[in-house]
Scaffold this motif. Sequence first.
Motif, PDB file in Angstrom:
ATOM      1  N   VAL A 200      -4.936   8.365  11.240  1.00 34.52           N
ATOM      2  CA  VAL A 200      -5.520   7.019  11.240  1.00 34.52           C
ATOM      3  C   VAL A 200      -6.731   7.007  10.305  1.00 34.52           C
ATOM      4  O   VAL A 200      -7.580   7.902  10.348  1.00 34.52           O
ATOM      5  N   GLY A 201      -6.790   6.016   9.432  1.00 32.21           N
ATOM      6  CA  GLY A 201      -7.851   5.919   8.443  1.00 32.21           C
ATOM      7  C   GLY A 201      -7.466   6.473   7.085  1.00 32.21           C
ATOM      8  O   GLY A 201      -8.167   6.228   6.091  1.00 32.21           O
ATOM      9  N   GLU A 202      -6.356   7.200   7.018  1.00 34.25           N
ATOM     10  CA  GLU A 202      -5.895   7.769   5.752  1.00 34.25           C
ATOM     11  C   GLU A 202      -5.471   6.662   4.785  1.00 34.25           C
ATOM     12  O   GLU A 202      -4.817   5.702   5.167  1.00 34.25           O
ATOM     13  N   VAL A 203      -5.857   6.797   3.532  1.00 30.81           N
ATOM     14  CA  VAL A 203      -5.483   5.852   2.480  1.00 30.81           C
ATOM     15  C   VAL A 203      -4.556   6.553   1.501  1.00 30.81           C
ATOM     16  O   VAL A 203      -4.844   7.666   1.039  1.00 30.81           O
ATOM     17  N   ILE A 204      -3.434   5.909   1.204  1.00 33.58           N
ATOM     18  CA  ILE A 204      -2.409   6.491   0.342  1.00 33.58           C
ATOM     19  C   ILE A 204      -2.265   5.617  -0.899  1.00 33.58           C
ATOM     20  O   ILE A 204      -1.910   4.440  -0.802  1.00 33.58           O
ATOM     21  N   ASP A 205      -2.530   6.189  -2.051  1.00 34.21           N
ATOM     22  CA  ASP A 205      -2.334   5.490  -3.325  1.00 34.21           C
ATOM     23  C   ASP A 205      -0.881   5.702  -3.744  1.00 34.21           C
ATOM     24  O   ASP A 205      -0.442   6.836  -3.930  1.00 34.21           O
ATOM     25  N   HIS A 206      -0.133   4.627  -3.887  1.00 29.66           N
ATOM     26  CA  HIS A 206       1.290   4.745  -4.202  1.00 29.66           C
ATOM     27  C   HIS A 206       1.559   4.930  -5.692  1.00 29.66           C
ATOM     28  O   HIS A 206       2.737   5.044  -6.096  1.00 29.66           O
ATOM     29  N   VAL A 207       0.523   4.940  -6.493  1.00 29.03           N
ATOM     30  CA  VAL A 207       0.520   5.413  -7.878  1.00 29.03           C
ATOM     31  C   VAL A 207       1.252   4.487  -8.855  1.00 29.03           C
ATOM     32  O   VAL A 207       0.687   4.068  -9.866  1.00 29.03           O
ATOM     33  N   ASP A 208       2.516   4.181  -8.582  1.00 27.65           N
ATOM     34  CA  ASP A 208       3.332   3.481  -9.570  1.00 27.65           C
ATOM     35  C   ASP A 208       2.997   1.995  -9.641  1.00 27.65           C
ATOM     36  O   ASP A 208       2.388   1.430  -8.731  1.00 27.65           O
ATOM     37  N   GLY A 209       3.440   1.354 -10.701  1.00 23.66           N
ATOM     38  CA  GLY A 209       3.238  -0.081 -10.867  1.00 23.66           C
ATOM     39  C   GLY A 209       4.419  -0.728 -11.561  1.00 23.66           C
ATOM     40  O   GLY A 209       5.181  -0.072 -12.267  1.00 23.66           O
ATOM     41  N   PHE A 279       0.918 -14.142 -10.972  1.00 25.27           N
ATOM     42  CA  PHE A 279       1.618 -14.844 -12.038  1.00 25.27           C
ATOM     43  C   PHE A 279       2.387 -13.851 -12.895  1.00 25.27           C
ATOM     44  O   PHE A 279       2.122 -12.639 -12.874  1.00 25.27           O
ATOM     45  N   SER A 280       3.334 -14.368 -13.650  1.00 22.24           N
ATOM     46  CA  SER A 280       4.088 -13.537 -14.577  1.00 22.24           C
ATOM     47  C   SER A 280       3.135 -12.795 -15.509  1.00 22.24           C
ATOM     48  O   SER A 280       2.141 -13.354 -15.989  1.00 22.24           O
ATOM     49  N   GLY A 281       3.429 -11.524 -15.734  1.00 20.73           N
ATOM     50  CA  GLY A 281       2.579 -10.683 -16.574  1.00 20.73           C
ATOM     51  C   GLY A 281       1.645  -9.801 -15.784  1.00 20.73           C
ATOM     52  O   GLY A 281       1.115  -8.812 -16.326  1.00 20.73           O
ATOM     53  N   ASP A 282       1.428 -10.132 -14.508  1.00 22.40           N
ATOM     54  CA  ASP A 282       0.600  -9.272 -13.662  1.00 22.40           C
ATOM     55  C   ASP A 282       1.367  -7.990 -13.350  1.00 22.40           C
ATOM     56  O   ASP A 282       2.581  -8.008 -13.115  1.00 22.40           O
ATOM     57  N   THR A 283       0.660  -6.871 -13.319  1.00 30.43           N
ATOM     58  CA  THR A 283       1.248  -5.593 -12.946  1.00 30.43           C
ATOM     59  C   THR A 283       0.855  -5.274 -11.509  1.00 30.43           C
ATOM     60  O   THR A 283      -0.329  -5.131 -11.199  1.00 30.43           O
ATOM     61  N   ILE A 284       1.868  -5.203 -10.648  1.00 33.39           N
ATOM     62  CA  ILE A 284       1.630  -4.969  -9.227  1.00 33.39           C
ATOM     63  C   ILE A 284       1.584  -3.470  -8.947  1.00 33.39           C
ATOM     64  O   ILE A 284       2.486  -2.715  -9.319  1.00 33.39           O
ATOM     65  N   LYS A 285       0.506  -3.055  -8.298  1.00 32.80           N
ATOM     66  CA  LYS A 285       0.381  -1.700  -7.767  1.00 32.80           C
ATOM     67  C   LYS A 285       0.104  -1.827  -6.275  1.00 32.80           C
ATOM     68  O   LYS A 285      -0.132  -2.926  -5.768  1.00 32.80           O
ATOM     69  N   ALA A 286       0.137  -0.711  -5.561  1.00 33.54           N
ATOM     70  CA  ALA A 286       0.004  -0.795  -4.110  1.00 33.54           C
ATOM     71  C   ALA A 286      -0.662   0.442  -3.537  1.00 33.54           C
ATOM     72  O   ALA A 286      -0.569   1.539  -4.097  1.00 33.54           O
ATOM     73  N   TRP A 287      -1.342   0.226  -2.420  1.00 31.20           N
ATOM     74  CA  TRP A 287      -1.853   1.333  -1.611  1.00 31.20           C
ATOM     75  C   TRP A 287      -1.728   0.969  -0.139  1.00 31.20           C
ATOM     76  O   TRP A 287      -1.576  -0.215   0.200  1.00 31.20           O
ATOM     77  N   SER A 288      -1.727   1.967   0.722  1.00 30.05           N
ATOM     78  CA  SER A 288      -1.599   1.741   2.155  1.00 30.05           C
ATOM     79  C   SER A 288      -2.702   2.474   2.902  1.00 30.05           C
ATOM     80  O   SER A 288      -3.174   3.522   2.462  1.00 30.05           O
ATOM     81  N   GLU A 289      -3.065   1.897   4.035  1.00 29.43           N
ATOM     82  CA  GLU A 289      -4.004   2.543   4.960  1.00 29.43           C
ATOM     83  C   GLU A 289      -3.318   2.657   6.317  1.00 29.43           C
ATOM     84  O   GLU A 289      -2.695   1.706   6.788  1.00 29.43           O
ATOM     85  N   VAL A 290      -3.443   3.844   6.940  1.00 29.79           N
ATOM     86  CA  VAL A 290      -2.891   4.035   8.275  1.00 29.79           C
ATOM     87  C   VAL A 290      -3.872   3.445   9.289  1.00 29.79           C
ATOM     88  O   VAL A 290      -5.010   3.902   9.400  1.00 29.79           O
ATOM     89  N   LEU A 291      -3.429   2.409  10.005  1.00 28.25           N
ATOM     90  CA  LEU A 291      -4.295   1.716  10.957  1.00 28.25           C
ATOM     91  C   LEU A 291      -4.145   2.236  12.381  1.00 28.25           C
ATOM     92  O   LEU A 291      -5.092   2.194  13.168  1.00 28.25           O
ATOM     93  N   ASP A 292      -2.947   2.709  12.733  1.00 30.00           N
ATOM     94  CA  ASP A 292      -2.707   3.147  14.111  1.00 30.00           C
ATOM     95  C   ASP A 292      -1.399   3.924  14.145  1.00 30.00           C
ATOM     96  O   ASP A 292      -0.584   3.848  13.212  1.00 30.00           O
ATOM     97  N   LYS A 293      -1.207   4.678  15.215  1.00 26.40           N
ATOM     98  CA  LYS A 293       0.035   5.412  15.456  1.00 26.40           C
ATOM     99  C   LYS A 293       0.340   5.352  16.943  1.00 26.40           C
ATOM    100  O   LYS A 293      -0.576   5.304  17.764  1.00 26.40           O
TER     101      LYS A 293
END
Length: 342
Positions: A200-209, A279-293
């Motif tokens: 819990v609290g861990e942040v994961i960078d998913h790297v790709d876009g 909008f079109s042209g934006d590059t989407i990236k993502a990260w996640s945070e573990v909130l609970d288990k």
Amino acid sequence: MTKTNPGRFFEDYQVGQVIRHAVPRTIAEGERALYHALYPARHALYSSDVFAGDCGLEGSPVDDLLAFHVVFGKTVPDVSLNAVANLGYAEGRWLMPVYPGDTLRSESEVIGLKQNSNGKTGVVYVRTRGFNQTDDVVMEYVRWVMVRKRDAEAPAPETVLPDLKSALSVDDLVIPEGLTFENYDFDLAGEPHRWGDYAVGEVIDHVDGVTVEEAEHMLATRLWQNTAKVHFDLTFRPEGRLIYGGHVISMARALSFNGLANAQMIVGLNGGAHANPCFSGDTIKAWSEVLDKAETDVPGVGAIRLRLVATKGGSAGELKGEDGKYLPHVLLDLDYWALMPI
């Protein structure tokens, strides 16, 4: 009298109103193939009948978010055709897997109304349920939408705000019948990380876009039969066609495979906000945070609560400024429960 549908405006809604949405949709394997062409979706349970069978299911379901988009798309002509923006989600539950061959339809109940102070728009709260061909509820969720008024001088309805859970508990989650991870193959799933490997609290960078293009987002939105004007008509929104928020959700979820390949099934949606337009042209990236288990009542199956954030810049973990508002590069803030092998 006109035979065409101009869509509902804010003053057309009443609390307690139930809307049966057109048009039922039979899901075929083509939807899965096109979904995987649009997004880098690779979760094994949704890619392989054999893998899904080894996990106790009758075959590979269609992706949870594909089912969500189909159910959601049915509601657009009646709920958000004249929307300014889709504002949020709550109390979402996936109650049964959806398989190719299933036919889905949707119904929504108006559970809240609040006119905005400008008198030109209001917020409509609906609880939507998706049904299959045997009238089983396969999923349900609440969303709220800002909708234009037809007549700014029309009197404001009585304000009714629904009492919504801030988050689902593990007891609210429905584990698909037969699901087991006893024969789970981590090599074929793509990563070795189990439920116990996340903190819990861990942040994961998913790297790709992925850079969003006009053609693909409009193709995706049409696939779900979503007719909202802001996604297609430049005369309705001259600053640019707004990317359907579900497109951003699916892209971020697919990107999250890198680091969360074993978060196989989405079973709960606690909340969500489309923080800034895409909008079109934006590059989407993502990260996640573990909130609970939490452990579930099915041996070997754990539930993990995740915050999934889609961005068009910035660093993993950056979400809001000192003023409490979302940073301008944040596109999506989604809070959900997924199932993962313990």
